[in-house]
Write a protein that holds these residues in place. Sequence first.
Motif, PDB file in Angstrom:
ATOM      1  N   LYS A 157       0.832  -1.189   0.000  1.00  0.00           N
ATOM      2  CA  LYS A 157       0.000   0.000   0.000  1.00  0.00           C
ATOM      3  C   LYS A 157       0.877   1.253   0.000  1.00  0.00           C
ATOM      4  O   LYS A 157       1.965   1.275   0.534  1.00  0.00           O
ATOM      5  N   SER A 158       0.362   2.312  -0.615  1.00  0.00           N
ATOM      6  CA  SER A 158       1.091   3.565  -0.714  1.00  0.00           C
ATOM      7  C   SER A 158       0.096   4.710  -0.745  1.00  0.00           C
ATOM      8  O   SER A 158      -1.121   4.502  -0.828  1.00  0.00           O
ATOM      9  N   ILE A 159       0.609   5.939  -0.692  1.00  0.00           N
ATOM     10  CA  ILE A 159      -0.250   7.114  -0.775  1.00  0.00           C
ATOM     11  C   ILE A 159      -1.048   7.081  -2.077  1.00  0.00           C
ATOM     12  O   ILE A 159      -2.263   7.290  -2.092  1.00  0.00           O
ATOM     13  N   GLU A 160      -0.364   6.800  -3.182  1.00  0.00           N
ATOM     14  CA  GLU A 160      -1.020   6.773  -4.488  1.00  0.00           C
ATOM     15  C   GLU A 160      -2.069   5.670  -4.551  1.00  0.00           C
ATOM     16  O   GLU A 160      -3.162   5.855  -5.105  1.00  0.00           O
ATOM     17  N   PHE A 161      -1.753   4.501  -3.973  1.00  0.00           N
ATOM     18  CA  PHE A 161      -2.673   3.368  -3.983  1.00  0.00           C
ATOM     19  C   PHE A 161      -3.982   3.737  -3.301  1.00  0.00           C
ATOM     20  O   PHE A 161      -5.071   3.526  -3.858  1.00  0.00           O
ATOM     21  N   PHE A 162      -3.910   4.261  -2.086  1.00  0.00           N
ATOM     22  CA  PHE A 162      -5.120   4.573  -1.333  1.00  0.00           C
ATOM     23  C   PHE A 162      -5.919   5.704  -1.976  1.00  0.00           C
ATOM     24  O   PHE A 162      -7.145   5.676  -1.979  1.00  0.00           O
ATOM     25  N   GLN A 163      -5.220   6.700  -2.539  1.00  0.00           N
ATOM     26  CA  GLN A 163      -5.936   7.805  -3.158  1.00  0.00           C
ATOM     27  C   GLN A 163      -6.707   7.336  -4.390  1.00  0.00           C
ATOM     28  O   GLN A 163      -7.864   7.711  -4.585  1.00  0.00           O
ATOM     29  N   LYS A 164      -6.077   6.500  -5.222  1.00  0.00           N
ATOM     30  CA  LYS A 164      -6.755   5.976  -6.413  1.00  0.00           C
ATOM     31  C   LYS A 164      -7.924   5.077  -6.021  1.00  0.00           C
ATOM     32  O   LYS A 164      -8.988   5.106  -6.660  1.00  0.00           O
ATOM     33  N   LEU A 165      -7.731   4.278  -4.978  1.00  0.00           N
ATOM     34  CA  LEU A 165      -8.781   3.376  -4.518  1.00  0.00           C
ATOM     35  C   LEU A 165      -9.993   4.168  -4.037  1.00  0.00           C
ATOM     36  O   LEU A 165     -11.141   3.856  -4.390  1.00  0.00           O
ATOM     37  N   ILE A 166      -9.753   5.199  -3.237  1.00  0.00           N
ATOM     38  CA  ILE A 166     -10.847   6.039  -2.745  1.00  0.00           C
ATOM     39  C   ILE A 166     -11.589   6.683  -3.915  1.00  0.00           C
ATOM     40  O   ILE A 166     -12.826   6.717  -3.942  1.00  0.00           O
ATOM     41  N   ASN A 167     -10.839   7.175  -4.886  1.00  0.00           N
ATOM     42  CA  ASN A 167     -11.461   7.830  -6.044  1.00  0.00           C
ATOM     43  C   ASN A 167     -12.348   6.858  -6.828  1.00  0.00           C
ATOM     44  O   ASN A 167     -13.441   7.228  -7.280  1.00  0.00           O
ATOM     45  N   ARG A 168     -11.875   5.614  -7.005  1.00  0.00           N
ATOM     46  CA  ARG A 168     -12.674   4.614  -7.738  1.00  0.00           C
ATOM     47  C   ARG A 168     -13.967   4.294  -6.993  1.00  0.00           C
ATOM     48  O   ARG A 168     -15.032   4.173  -7.594  1.00  0.00           O
ATOM     49  N   ILE A 169     -13.852   4.124  -5.686  1.00  0.00           N
ATOM     50  CA  ILE A 169     -15.030   3.762  -4.892  1.00  0.00           C
ATOM     51  C   ILE A 169     -16.064   4.884  -4.922  1.00  0.00           C
ATOM     52  O   ILE A 169     -17.266   4.635  -5.068  1.00  0.00           O
ATOM     53  N   VAL A 170     -15.600   6.116  -4.798  1.00  0.00           N
ATOM     54  CA  VAL A 170     -16.516   7.262  -4.832  1.00  0.00           C
ATOM     55  C   VAL A 170     -17.256   7.321  -6.168  1.00  0.00           C
ATOM     56  O   VAL A 170     -18.448   7.620  -6.227  1.00  0.00           O
ATOM     57  N   LYS A 171     -16.536   7.013  -7.259  1.00  0.00           N
ATOM     58  CA  LYS A 171     -17.121   7.120  -8.596  1.00  0.00           C
ATOM     59  C   LYS A 171     -18.078   5.989  -8.917  1.00  0.00           C
ATOM     60  O   LYS A 171     -19.114   6.205  -9.567  1.00  0.00           O
ATOM     61  N   TYR A 172     -17.771   4.764  -8.469  1.00  0.00           N
ATOM     62  CA  TYR A 172     -18.521   3.602  -8.926  1.00  0.00           C
ATOM     63  C   TYR A 172     -19.388   2.931  -7.854  1.00  0.00           C
ATOM     64  O   TYR A 172     -19.946   1.865  -8.116  1.00  0.00           O
ATOM     65  N   SER A 173     -19.491   3.514  -6.668  1.00  0.00           N
ATOM     66  CA  SER A 173     -20.215   2.825  -5.601  1.00  0.00           C
ATOM     67  C   SER A 173     -21.450   3.579  -5.146  1.00  0.00           C
ATOM     68  O   SER A 173     -21.538   4.798  -5.273  1.00  0.00           O
ATOM     69  N   ASP A 174     -22.378   2.827  -4.595  1.00  0.00           N
ATOM     70  CA  ASP A 174     -23.547   3.419  -3.968  1.00  0.00           C
ATOM     71  C   ASP A 174     -23.103   4.081  -2.663  1.00  0.00           C
ATOM     72  O   ASP A 174     -22.194   3.604  -1.985  1.00  0.00           O
ATOM     73  N   SER A 175     -23.758   5.161  -2.296  1.00  0.00           N
ATOM     74  CA  SER A 175     -23.355   5.886  -1.084  1.00  0.00           C
ATOM     75  C   SER A 175     -24.120   5.387   0.135  1.00  0.00           C
ATOM     76  O   SER A 175     -24.735   6.157   0.871  1.00  0.00           O
TER      77      SER A 175
END
Length: 352
Positions: A212-230
């Motif tokens: 895990k890295s800073i870039e990994f977590f930031q990209k993961l958060i961005n994907r979840i926000v874009k493609y997930s139900d809230s």
Amino acid sequence: MRYTLFLILFFSTTAFSQSSKIDSVIKRIPLKRDTIQSIFEWVAHNIDYDVEKSQSMSIRSVPFFLHQSNEEKINATLLTKKGVCEDYALIFNSICQKLGYQSYVVEGYTKDITKIETDAGHAWNVVKIKEKWYCFDPTWAAGGVLQNIFHKNYNDIWFKVPPNEFIFTHVPYDPIWQLTEHPVIAKTNNINLPISGYFNFEDSISTYKDTKSIEFFQKLINRIVKYSDSNDNVTQYIKFLTNNLNVEKYNFGIEKLNHAVTVYNSYLFAKNNKFQNPKLSDSEIQDLLGTIKKDIDESQIIFGSVDYRNFKKEKKAVQEINEMNENLEKEGLFFQKYKKKKSLFRKFLYGN
């Protein structure tokens, strides 16, 4: 005059892990023609669901910086023969990877025809077999919590399920693990809202990192926000990931600060020897000071982006950065005087 070394060193929160006992487990598994099925059945039959552990766990309460390493979780589960969904998935995944399969642990939540499970998350596996991805849930195959309550028997319905069927009951937080080029926002069992646009999940998996890295977590958060139900489950998971992102930022800031301190101590050692042992040219001295300044500036920027509420030690780290900046400013003024002096007269800059 002697100059005292700057001795404050910081250490990151990265956990140390121990080697797992997976190799000894593999020797005990009676491998049949279908290796994956043999592994799946062994895990489901040999691990009991730990109800007590499950009840004590919550994505809202787990201290994100004190978690066990995966190896420690695996070893503890193999020792007690009890675990929760994450433990089942970790063991199944580790064995598959040891035997050469492309396998991952997936985190998400579950749902049925009428509702989404929001009380707790879930974990399962995906494995690539002959160029095709399949989903596996060894916890549910073993009976899960019902195993202990109703002595439920093994059920192979959760073995090697196609992704387009699995999504009706298992929703991954990260859309990568829907394993489709057209991910959906999963509502209930009979409502999955398609998302317009092409999603190259194979490319995303090929660059997916276990470290895990800073870039990994930031990209993961961005994907979840874009493609997930809230829903509440997703919201809590994003908070969890944000905490982990803060940890990675903190660790990286500490790494930069530690390096600055190390180089600064090297500079002071050379200065105490009047830059003769080791012998340093003016440009080499300037490079040392420049490296220290660069590391300090980077760590200061990183700490400025971290949520202070999660780190009691961070304020102290910022204080040390300020102290280092003050020392560095003094050394910068010293160096300006030093390089203007002829070599013969530089010794007078050091005092008695």
